[in-house]
Motif scaffolding. Structure first.
Motif, PDB file in Angstrom:
ATOM      1  N   HIS A   5     -14.978 -44.294  74.921  1.00 12.60           N
ATOM      2  CA  HIS A   5     -13.683 -44.414  75.583  1.00 12.60           C
ATOM      3  C   HIS A   5     -13.457 -43.351  76.655  1.00 12.60           C
ATOM      4  O   HIS A   5     -12.631 -43.547  77.543  1.00 12.60           O
ATOM      5  N   ILE A   6     -14.197 -42.273  76.599  1.00 10.76           N
ATOM      6  CA  ILE A   6     -14.211 -41.352  77.741  1.00 10.76           C
ATOM      7  C   ILE A   6     -14.937 -42.027  78.901  1.00 10.76           C
ATOM      8  O   ILE A   6     -14.488 -41.992  80.051  1.00 10.76           O
ATOM      9  N   LEU A   7     -16.047 -42.680  78.595  1.00  3.86           N
ATOM     10  CA  LEU A   7     -16.848 -43.330  79.631  1.00  3.86           C
ATOM     11  C   LEU A   7     -16.122 -44.495  80.289  1.00  3.86           C
ATOM     12  O   LEU A   7     -16.281 -44.733  81.485  1.00  3.86           O
ATOM     13  N   ASN A   8     -15.284 -45.216  79.505  1.00  4.60           N
ATOM     14  CA  ASN A   8     -14.572 -46.341  80.116  1.00  4.60           C
ATOM     15  C   ASN A   8     -13.197 -45.956  80.661  1.00  4.60           C
ATOM     16  O   ASN A   8     -12.458 -46.799  81.164  1.00  4.60           O
ATOM     17  N   GLY A   9     -12.859 -44.662  80.548  1.00  5.36           N
ATOM     18  CA  GLY A   9     -11.644 -44.171  81.194  1.00  5.36           C
ATOM     19  C   GLY A   9     -10.373 -44.231  80.378  1.00  5.36           C
ATOM     20  O   GLY A   9      -9.297 -43.891  80.887  1.00  5.36           O
ATOM     21  N   THR A  10     -10.446 -44.622  79.105  1.00  3.43           N
ATOM     22  CA  THR A  10      -9.219 -44.694  78.297  1.00  3.43           C
ATOM     23  C   THR A  10      -8.895 -43.368  77.605  1.00  3.43           C
ATOM     24  O   THR A  10      -7.775 -43.170  77.149  1.00  3.43           O
ATOM     25  N   VAL A  11      -9.871 -42.473  77.525  1.00  4.54           N
ATOM     26  CA  VAL A  11      -9.624 -41.085  77.094  1.00  4.54           C
ATOM     27  C   VAL A  11     -10.039 -40.199  78.253  1.00  4.54           C
ATOM     28  O   VAL A  11     -11.192 -40.206  78.663  1.00  4.54           O
ATOM     29  N   THR A  12      -9.080 -39.457  78.804  1.00  2.00           N
ATOM     30  CA  THR A  12      -9.353 -38.632  79.987  1.00  2.00           C
ATOM     31  C   THR A  12      -8.977 -37.181  79.728  1.00  2.00           C
ATOM     32  O   THR A  12      -8.277 -36.863  78.766  1.00  2.00           O
ATOM     33  N   SER A  13      -9.419 -36.314  80.609  1.00  2.92           N
ATOM     34  CA  SER A  13      -9.096 -34.892  80.483  1.00  2.92           C
ATOM     35  C   SER A  13      -7.606 -34.632  80.634  1.00  2.92           C
ATOM     36  O   SER A  13      -7.089 -33.628  80.140  1.00  2.92           O
ATOM     37  N   ASP A  14      -6.890 -35.540  81.299  1.00  2.00           N
ATOM     38  CA  ASP A  14      -5.435 -35.363  81.446  1.00  2.00           C
ATOM     39  C   ASP A  14      -4.733 -35.288  80.098  1.00  2.00           C
ATOM     40  O   ASP A  14      -3.707 -34.626  79.957  1.00  2.00           O
ATOM     41  N   VAL A  15      -5.294 -35.961  79.103  1.00  2.00           N
ATOM     42  CA  VAL A  15      -4.690 -35.996  77.775  1.00  2.00           C
ATOM     43  C   VAL A  15      -4.694 -34.616  77.127  1.00  2.00           C
ATOM     44  O   VAL A  15      -3.764 -34.248  76.403  1.00  2.00           O
ATOM     45  N   ILE A  16      -5.718 -33.808  77.404  1.00  2.00           N
ATOM     46  CA  ILE A  16      -5.874 -32.522  76.719  1.00  2.00           C
ATOM     47  C   ILE A  16      -5.824 -31.313  77.655  1.00  2.00           C
ATOM     48  O   ILE A  16      -5.948 -30.178  77.205  1.00  2.00           O
ATOM     49  N   ALA A  17      -5.630 -31.546  78.953  1.00  2.10           N
ATOM     50  CA  ALA A  17      -5.697 -30.458  79.928  1.00  2.10           C
ATOM     51  C   ALA A  17      -4.655 -29.366  79.700  1.00  2.10           C
ATOM     52  O   ALA A  17      -4.862 -28.209  80.077  1.00  2.10           O
ATOM     53  N   SER A  18      -3.521 -29.707  79.060  1.00  2.00           N
ATOM     54  CA  SER A  18      -2.470 -28.714  78.822  1.00  2.00           C
ATOM     55  C   SER A  18      -2.667 -27.954  77.513  1.00  2.00           C
ATOM     56  O   SER A  18      -1.907 -27.035  77.207  1.00  2.00           O
ATOM     57  N   ASP A  19      -3.697 -28.328  76.748  1.00  2.00           N
ATOM     58  CA  ASP A  19      -3.956 -27.650  75.480  1.00  2.00           C
ATOM     59  C   ASP A  19      -4.358 -26.193  75.729  1.00  2.00           C
ATOM     60  O   ASP A  19      -5.076 -25.887  76.678  1.00  2.00           O
ATOM     61  N   LYS A  20      -3.891 -25.307  74.864  1.00  2.00           N
ATOM     62  CA  LYS A  20      -4.163 -23.882  75.031  1.00  2.00           C
ATOM     63  C   LYS A  20      -5.657 -23.557  75.001  1.00  2.00           C
ATOM     64  O   LYS A  20      -6.088 -22.561  75.581  1.00  2.00           O
ATOM     65  N   ASN A  21      -6.429 -24.393  74.344  1.00  2.00           N
ATOM     66  CA  ASN A  21      -7.866 -24.140  74.237  1.00  2.00           C
ATOM     67  C   ASN A  21      -8.707 -25.009  75.163  1.00  2.00           C
ATOM     68  O   ASN A  21      -9.924 -25.098  74.994  1.00  2.00           O
ATOM     69  N   PHE A  22      -8.076 -25.627  76.145  1.00  4.05           N
ATOM     70  CA  PHE A  22      -8.830 -26.502  77.046  1.00  4.05           C
ATOM     71  C   PHE A  22      -9.918 -25.733  77.795  1.00  4.05           C
ATOM     72  O   PHE A  22     -10.995 -26.275  78.071  1.00  4.05           O
ATOM     73  N   SER A  23      -9.678 -24.467  78.104  1.00  2.77           N
ATOM     74  CA  SER A  23     -10.686 -23.676  78.823  1.00  2.77           C
ATOM     75  C   SER A  23     -11.957 -23.516  77.989  1.00  2.77           C
ATOM     76  O   SER A  23     -13.065 -23.470  78.536  1.00  2.77           O
ATOM     77  N   ILE A  24     -11.809 -23.451  76.657  1.00  6.03           N
ATOM     78  CA  ILE A  24     -12.979 -23.370  75.784  1.00  6.03           C
ATOM     79  C   ILE A  24     -13.776 -24.670  75.880  1.00  6.03           C
ATOM     80  O   ILE A  24     -15.006 -24.663  75.969  1.00  6.03           O
ATOM     81  N   LEU A  25     -13.046 -25.783  75.880  1.00  7.21           N
ATOM     82  CA  LEU A  25     -13.717 -27.080  76.021  1.00  7.21           C
ATOM     83  C   LEU A  25     -14.416 -27.187  77.368  1.00  7.21           C
ATOM     84  O   LEU A  25     -15.533 -27.704  77.454  1.00  7.21           O
ATOM     85  N   GLU A  26     -13.775 -26.709  78.420  1.00  4.43           N
ATOM     86  CA  GLU A  26     -14.373 -26.797  79.751  1.00  4.43           C
ATOM     87  C   GLU A  26     -15.748 -26.146  79.775  1.00  4.43           C
ATOM     88  O   GLU A  26     -16.696 -26.694  80.357  1.00  4.43           O
ATOM     89  N   GLU A  27     -15.877 -24.978  79.145  1.00  6.44           N
ATOM     90  CA  GLU A  27     -17.161 -24.280  79.131  1.00  6.44           C
ATOM     91  C   GLU A  27     -18.218 -25.074  78.363  1.00  6.44           C
ATOM     92  O   GLU A  27     -19.363 -25.194  78.796  1.00  6.44           O
ATOM     93  N   ARG A  28     -17.816 -25.626  77.231  1.00 10.29           N
ATOM     94  CA  ARG A  28     -18.758 -26.428  76.448  1.00 10.29           C
ATOM     95  C   ARG A  28     -19.134 -27.714  77.190  1.00 10.29           C
ATOM     96  O   ARG A  28     -20.291 -28.129  77.193  1.00 10.29           O
ATOM     97  N   LEU A  29     -18.146 -28.343  77.809  1.00 13.31           N
ATOM     98  CA  LEU A  29     -18.405 -29.573  78.546  1.00 13.31           C
ATOM     99  C   LEU A  29     -19.313 -29.320  79.735  1.00 13.31           C
ATOM    100  O   LEU A  29     -20.200 -30.123  80.041  1.00 13.31           O
ATOM    101  N   TYR A  30     -19.117 -28.195  80.400  1.00 17.64           N
ATOM    102  CA  TYR A  30     -19.987 -27.862  81.518  1.00 17.64           C
ATOM    103  C   TYR A  30     -21.417 -27.622  81.029  1.00 17.64           C
ATOM    104  O   TYR A  30     -22.389 -28.019  81.683  1.00 17.64           O
ATOM    105  N   SER A  31     -21.539 -26.981  79.851  1.00 19.25           N
ATOM    106  CA  SER A  31     -22.861 -26.770  79.272  1.00 19.25           C
ATOM    107  C   SER A  31     -23.545 -28.100  78.977  1.00 19.25           C
ATOM    108  O   SER A  31     -24.746 -28.263  79.214  1.00 19.25           O
TER     109      SER A  31
END
Length: 200
Positions: free
Chosen positions: A69-95
């Motif tokens: 559902h991330i691939l088909n666009g129904t779950v997007t980063s907009d849903v979690i971008a305001s989360d306090k730990n989103f920066s932690i996810l960004e680093e893992r996702l970039y990895s």
């Protein structure tokens, strides 16, 4: 890092699901075979969704469902971008986004891994550790555990002040092969062979 990093990481991981690496490691005259595969059910943890502060409805779904559902666009980063730990996810996702390049690279080092030898407290258990040494990119640590006769990745993140490779046993990479399955066809390429390794 752009806010579309969630989609880019998912696309990169989906590509890896069709990939298997065969890596021969050597140390003191002994060789060890490391066959690495990538499973859809591991995506949730690798992406760091367990690190989110808030709870989201998609977290009740399976890892495979979330990836699709991330691939088909129904779950997007907009849903979690305001989360306090989103920066932690960004680093893992970039990895995850650069993981294939990291494993392909000759500079990447492989170690056996024993959490009891780590110089700081950690809950990560694994059999092997890869330390990515990709030029102009963050250093990436990825951990592999054995499942049946193959190894799956169970954690990935960028290097911080803590070096997980310290006190671990480093191996010499003797051979690195990459097999890709696409539309029922299998292609294999030898990425690296040590000049003293004559094995098949």
């Amino acid at each position: 890092m752009g806010r579309d990093i969630l989609l880019m990481a998912a696309q990169a991981y989906k590509n890896l699901i069709a990939v298997e690496y065969h890596i021969v490691l050597g140390r003191k005259g002994n060789t060890f075979d490391l066959n690495i595969v990538f499973m859809p059910e591991n995506f949730y943890h690798l992406a760091g969704f367990h690190k989110l502060k808030q709870r989201y409805s998609f977290q009740q779904r399976t890892s495979t469902w979330i990836l699709e559902h991330i691939l088909n666009g129904t779950v997007t980063s907009d849903v979690i971008a305001s989360d306090k730990n989103f920066s932690i996810l960004e680093e893992r996702l970039y990895s995850l986004k650069i993981l294939e390049q990291v494993i392909d690279a000759q500079e990447t080092k492989f170690y056996s891994y024993d959490k009891n030898r780590v110089a700081f407290a950690t809950r990560i258990t694994a059999d092997y550790l890869a330390k990515g040494m990709l030029a102009n990119e963050p250093i990436v640590f990825s951990f592999f555990v054995r499942t049946d006769k193959k190894y799956c990745m169970n954690s990935i993140f960028q290097e911080t002040a803590y070096d997980y490779s310290t006190r671990q046993t480093q191996y010499t990479v003797l051979l690195k092969e990459k097999k890709v399955v696409s539309k029922g066809l299998v292609s294999s390429v030898e990425l690296y062979r040590h000049n003293k390794y004559a094995g098949i």
